[in-house]
Design a protein around this motif. Structure first.
Motif: not given
Length: 238
Positions: A149-158
């Motif tokens: 699992g990796v951290s990915i950006p979301m459209d809302d900035g989270s």
């Protein structure tokens, strides 16, 4: 039968979308506006959506190999080509999930709202398989990150931490690697973001399977009806 499920059976929309339509006051039962999704519908009831009567319709199930450059919507006045431009059907069909414009591969189109709900709801954990060609040689450390699992950006900035995934190296080329990636969630552009997060941007991305459903003989732009066995197989996926 509950109202949102009845609407899905009629091919109006998925259950989640039907709930939204009900809350917006767009649905009537026997002349009365209904805003509670759980309202029961009987065979003798007249149900109207936006003033038009609805009734259960025969379900249609289509498997499409979406080409790159086609948007995953039924209608988009800004798009050069949509899914329905490729399909010849009089039924009101909806895409089960989406692929971004630059991603090719398998999509299911249907008017069966229950199946759409089953295959797209996060709690169902239906696996999607992708063949991803990425830049560079993917080392063991990057594979481990993708799998854990990796951290990915979301459209809302989270940021979002992806769930565990199955990842294997299918082929190593000069300057690129072909990965087979299986995930059971479906965030927007997730596979692309996952690969970018470990330093290997996607060059080409194709979805090759939805659950156990696959068809290597189906060329980009081609489509066919699902068999009864395939439909039952999809309904049993979890």
């Amino acid at each position: 039968m509950r109202l949102q499920k009845y609407m899905a059976h009629c091919g109006v929309a998925s259950r989640r979308k039907a709930e939204q339509m009900i809350a917006e006051g767009r649905v009537q039962i026997n002349g009365e506006v209904v805003t509670f999704p759980g309202t029961q519908v009987r065979e003798i009831d007249e149900v109207l959506v936006d003033g038009k009567r609805i009734a259960p319709e025969q379900h249609v199930y289509i498997l499409l190999n979406k080409p790159k450059g086609v948007v995953s919507t039924s209608s988009d006045r800004h798009a050069d080509q949509t899914l329905l431009d490729l399909i010849h059907s009089h039924a009101r069909l909806y895409s089960v999930g989406r692929l971004d414009k630059e991603t090719s591969g398998l999509l299911i189109l249907t008017n069966d709202g229950d199946l759409t709900f089953k295959l797209t709801h996060p709690s169902k954990h239906v696996t999607k398989t992708y063949r991803s060609t990425v830049r560079g040689k993917v080392e063991a450390s990057a594979l481990k990150c993708l799998r854990n699992g990796v951290s990915i950006p979301m459209d809302d900035g989270s940021r979002y931490q992806t769930q565990s995934a199955e990842v294997e190296v299918a082929k190593e080329n000069r300057g690129s690697t072909v990965l087979i990636i299986r995930i059971s969630e479906g965030k927007k552009r997730q596979v692309r973001k996952m690969c970018a997060a470990v330093g290997h941007p996607v060059i080409h991305l194709e979805r090759t399977a939805i659950g156990s459903l696959t068809d290597p003989s189906l060329k980009p732009g081609q489509w066919r009806y699902l068999t009864s066995d395939e439909i039952e197989q999809l309904k049993a996926e979890h």
